[in-house]
Design a protein around this motif. Structure first.
Motif, short mmCIF file in Angstrom:
data_model
loop_
_atom_site.label_atom_id
_atom_site.label_comp_id
_atom_site.label_asym_id
_atom_site.label_seq_id
_atom_site.Cartn_x
_atom_site.Cartn_y
_atom_site.Cartn_z
N ARG A 10 -6.48 -10.63 52.39
CA ARG A 10 -7.91 -10.33 51.80
C ARG A 10 -8.09 -10.84 50.54
O ARG A 10 -7.39 -11.29 49.77
CB ARG A 10 -7.84 -8.72 51.79
N SER A 11 -9.57 -11.07 50.49
CA SER A 11 -10.20 -11.49 49.01
C SER A 11 -10.70 -10.34 48.37
O SER A 11 -11.71 -9.95 49.20
CB SER A 11 -10.77 -12.92 49.34
N PHE A 12 -10.37 -9.96 47.38
CA PHE A 12 -11.10 -8.94 46.82
C PHE A 12 -11.85 -9.31 45.48
O PHE A 12 -11.75 -10.12 44.81
CB PHE A 12 -10.08 -7.88 45.98
N CYS A 13 -13.00 -8.54 45.27
CA CYS A 13 -13.99 -8.91 44.35
C CYS A 13 -14.54 -7.54 43.77
O CYS A 13 -14.55 -6.48 44.56
CB CYS A 13 -14.92 -9.91 44.73
N ASN A 69 -14.39 -13.93 46.38
CA ASN A 69 -13.23 -14.44 45.58
C ASN A 69 -12.59 -15.37 46.53
O ASN A 69 -12.12 -15.07 47.44
CB ASN A 69 -12.25 -13.38 45.39
N PRO A 70 -12.15 -16.72 46.01
CA PRO A 70 -11.52 -17.44 47.01
C PRO A 70 -10.06 -17.13 46.76
O PRO A 70 -9.19 -17.80 47.78
CB PRO A 70 -12.11 -19.05 46.05
#
Length: 83
Positions: free
Chosen positions: A28-31, A58-59
Motif C-alpha cells: 500500500r502507499s500511504f499519505c 505517495n510513490p
C-alpha cells in the motif's frame, strides 16, 4: 472501521495479535489526508490550464507485513504478527 492502519493500531494497543491476510507481501502507499486534500484543491484551482490526469499520493510502497511490524515497534506492543 475496516482500515488497515487503525485496525493494526487498535490490535497493538490492546495486546491482540496483529492479523495479516496472506503472507503480508501486498503493498500500500500511504499519505496524509491533509496532503491529499491540498493536492485536490490545487488541482481544481488550475481550471482548464491542466487538461490531463494527475496522480496524487505517495510513490513509496510499504508491505502490510512491514506496516504491522512498524506499528508494533512504535506502540511498544507485545502483540505478535500472525498470518
Amino acid at each position: 472501521d475496516g482500515r488497515v492502519v487503525s485496525n493494526f493500531v487498535v490490535q497493538a494497543l490492546t495486546g491482540q495479535p496483529i492479523t495479516i491476510y496472506g503472507r503480508g507481501e501486498q503493498t500500500r502507499s500511504f499519505c496524509y489526508v491533509d496532503d491529499m486534500i491540498e493536492g485536490f484543491v490545487r488541482f481544481m484551482a488550475l481550471g482548464d490550464r491542466f487538461p490531463g490526469p494527475m496522480s496524487l499520493g505517495n510513490p513509496v510502497e510499504t508491505t502490510i507485513g512491514e506496516l504491522a511490524e512498524k506499528i508494533v515497534a512504535m506502540t511498544g506492543s507485545r502483540s505478535r504478527v500472525v498470518n
